[in-house]
Design a protein around this motif. Structure first.
Motif, mmCIF file in Angstrom:
data_model
loop_
_atom_site.group_PDB
_atom_site.id
_atom_site.type_symbol
_atom_site.label_atom_id
_atom_site.label_comp_id
_atom_site.label_asym_id
_atom_site.label_seq_id
_atom_site.Cartn_x
_atom_site.Cartn_y
_atom_site.Cartn_z
ATOM 1 N N THR A 93 0.993 -1.209 -0.197
ATOM 2 C CA THR A 93 -0.052 -0.131 -0.194
ATOM 3 C C THR A 93 0.821 1.226 -0.057
ATOM 4 O OG1 THR A 93 -1.745 -1.255 1.260
ATOM 5 C CG2 THR A 93 -1.766 1.277 1.309
ATOM 6 N N ASP A 94 0.725 2.044 -1.152
ATOM 7 C CA ASP A 94 1.363 3.326 -0.970
ATOM 8 C C ASP A 94 0.146 4.491 -1.012
ATOM 9 O OD1 ASP A 94 4.450 3.220 -2.611
ATOM 10 O OD2 ASP A 94 2.898 1.550 -2.986
ATOM 11 N N MET A 95 1.002 5.527 0.055
ATOM 12 C CA MET A 95 0.220 6.677 0.242
ATOM 13 C C MET A 95 0.939 8.006 -0.163
ATOM 14 S SD MET A 95 -1.301 8.427 3.755
ATOM 15 C CE MET A 95 -2.395 7.102 4.159
ATOM 16 N N ALA A 96 0.513 8.814 -1.230
ATOM 17 C CA ALA A 96 0.895 9.942 -1.389
ATOM 18 C C ALA A 96 0.730 11.151 -0.477
ATOM 19 C CB ALA A 96 0.306 10.496 -2.726
ATOM 20 N N VAL A 97 1.904 11.521 0.012
ATOM 21 C CA VAL A 97 1.969 12.656 0.941
ATOM 22 C C VAL A 97 1.977 14.002 0.038
ATOM 23 C CG1 VAL A 97 3.360 13.591 2.804
ATOM 24 C CG2 VAL A 97 3.048 11.424 2.476
ATOM 25 N N GLU A 98 2.965 14.077 -0.731
ATOM 26 C CA GLU A 98 3.134 15.367 -1.722
ATOM 27 C C GLU A 98 3.224 14.736 -3.063
ATOM 28 O OE1 GLU A 98 6.152 17.968 -0.809
ATOM 29 O OE2 GLU A 98 5.247 18.381 1.446
ATOM 30 N N HIS A 99 3.565 15.630 -4.186
ATOM 31 C CA HIS A 99 3.490 15.313 -5.498
ATOM 32 C C HIS A 99 4.675 14.116 -5.691
ATOM 33 C CE1 HIS A 99 2.938 15.631 -9.803
ATOM 34 N NE2 HIS A 99 4.181 15.707 -10.069
ATOM 35 N N ASP A 100 5.854 14.234 -5.190
ATOM 36 C CA ASP A 100 6.725 13.111 -5.593
ATOM 37 C C ASP A 100 7.154 12.292 -4.225
ATOM 38 O OD1 ASP A 100 6.898 13.911 -8.158
ATOM 39 O OD2 ASP A 100 8.325 15.689 -7.862
ATOM 40 N N VAL A 101 6.569 12.515 -3.121
ATOM 41 C CA VAL A 101 6.978 11.721 -2.039
ATOM 42 C C VAL A 101 5.888 11.110 -1.351
ATOM 43 C CG1 VAL A 101 7.864 12.063 0.521
ATOM 44 C CG2 VAL A 101 8.749 13.484 -1.468
ATOM 45 N N GLY A 102 6.137 10.091 -0.838
ATOM 46 C CA GLY A 102 4.916 9.012 -0.436
ATOM 47 C C GLY A 102 5.467 7.993 0.707
ATOM 48 N N LEU A 103 4.381 7.501 1.570
ATOM 49 C CA LEU A 103 4.818 6.227 2.632
ATOM 50 C C LEU A 103 4.255 5.007 1.853
ATOM 51 C CD1 LEU A 103 3.629 8.173 5.820
ATOM 52 C CD2 LEU A 103 5.723 8.150 4.806
ATOM 53 N N TYR A 104 4.839 4.070 2.354
ATOM 54 C CA TYR A 104 4.289 2.722 1.905
ATOM 55 C C TYR A 104 4.660 1.795 3.132
ATOM 56 C CZ TYR A 104 9.276 0.972 1.323
ATOM 57 O OH TYR A 104 10.472 0.625 1.508
ATOM 58 N N ALA A 105 3.781 0.474 2.812
ATOM 59 C CA ALA A 105 3.952 -0.442 3.698
ATOM 60 C C ALA A 105 3.725 -1.710 2.870
ATOM 61 C CB ALA A 105 2.946 -0.539 4.689
ATOM 62 N N SER A 106 4.335 -3.018 3.044
ATOM 63 C CA SER A 106 4.361 -3.962 2.090
ATOM 64 C C SER A 106 4.845 -5.346 2.938
ATOM 65 C CB SER A 106 5.416 -3.928 0.934
ATOM 66 O OG SER A 106 6.574 -4.105 1.466
ATOM 67 N N VAL A 107 4.326 -6.321 2.701
ATOM 68 C CA VAL A 107 4.546 -7.625 3.173
ATOM 69 C C VAL A 107 4.855 -8.436 1.901
ATOM 70 C CG1 VAL A 107 2.055 -8.513 3.295
ATOM 71 C CG2 VAL A 107 3.638 -9.549 4.503
ATOM 72 N N THR A 108 5.963 -9.332 2.021
ATOM 73 C CA THR A 108 6.561 -10.296 0.845
ATOM 74 C C THR A 108 6.620 -11.609 1.410
ATOM 75 O OG1 THR A 108 7.657 -8.368 -0.230
ATOM 76 C CG2 THR A 108 8.261 -10.927 -0.796
ATOM 77 N N TYR A 109 6.291 -12.571 0.709
ATOM 78 C CA TYR A 109 6.286 -14.019 1.021
ATOM 79 C C TYR A 109 7.124 -14.741 0.003
ATOM 80 C CZ TYR A 109 5.613 -18.846 1.315
ATOM 81 O OH TYR A 109 5.714 -20.539 1.419
#
Length: 246
Positions: A93-109
């Motif tokens: 899941t990605d969240m746009a904070v500004e035009h070119d910057v964002g936060l993300y969270a992921s899970v990988t198997y």
């Protein structure tokens, strides 16, 4: 604690749907995108080899949030025996904070029994930034913290749980109107053991032959600073096939 603070920041921004007054408008992108890869090689006669590789990536955007799923599988058989079997799946899941910057969270198997890996689950939270965004070149850099749990296939191998980090870059260059060359590099250090550094790289070439289909050539390298006992530290994989996008 770092992971908790990042998740708290992620949640607080999710609750505030109002954009800053001076923020640039987010780029308009398709709500749902799909890309699927498939390749198969079969040889008979003096040798008997069959190799199958499958993959897909699906992303959906809802306002400032983007949800994505990615899957990859490689299976190889020779003379009726399985000689390669690798599985990878990621939810992000990605969240746009500004035009070119964002936060993300992921899970990988991950699962690769021929590298001695029965299972590996890694969760990551972090920040991403698009530092180059031109018509011909795009570059994204990412950083974050991770928690990893893994188990080897060898009898007596104990589970491993550790806090780590993630630093990654993804670069795409448009060779022509539609063909592109992509290079990604991912570094995954283990904060508990500095020698346990994992590195993943992929070089991919896309050459479209129709509006929605392209030939894809990919070369992947996986390096593990502390491989499972009895296994090599580096795996290399070259695949070729067709990619379909919708």
């Amino acid at each position: 604690m770092v992971l908790i603070h990042v998740l708290a920041l992620f949640a607080s921004i999710a609750g505030d749907t109002s954009a800053p007054a001076n923020a640039k408008p987010l780029p308009k992108v398709p709500a749902v995108k799909f890309a699927g890869d498939a390749g198969f090689v079969s040889a008979g006669g003096n040798t008997s080899v069959q190799t199958l590789n499958l993959g897909d990536k699906i992303s959906a955007r809802l306002d400032r949030l983007t949800f994505s799923e990615q899957f990859g599988m490689v299976n190889g058989r020779s003379k009726g025996e399985t000689v390669a079997s690798s599985w990878t799946g990621t939810l992000r899941t990605d969240m746009a904070v500004e035009h070119d910057v964002g936060l993300y969270a992921s899970v990988t198997y991950e699962r690769d029994t021929f590298a001695g890996l029965a299972s590996r689950v890694g969760t990551v939270t972090g920040v991403s930034a698009q530092v180059i965004n031109t018509k011909s070149d795009k570059l994204v850099i990412e950083g974050g913290v991770s928690i990893t749990t893994q188990d080897g296939t060898a009898i007596g191998t104990s589970d491993a749980d550790f806090l780590g980090g993630r630093a990654a870059t993804a670069y795409v260059h448009q060779i022509g109107p539609r063909a592109s060359l992509a290079q990604s590099i991912e570094l995954l250090p283990n904060f508990r053991d500095g020698s346990d550094l994992r590195v993943n790289t992929e070089t991919a070439l896309l050459a479209p032959f129709t509006h929605n289909a392209a030939i894809k050539l990919s070369y992947v390298i996986h390096y593990d600073g502390i491989p499972e006992p009895g296994y090599l530290s580096t795996d290399r994989l070259f695949t070729s096939g067709i990619q379909v996008t919708l």
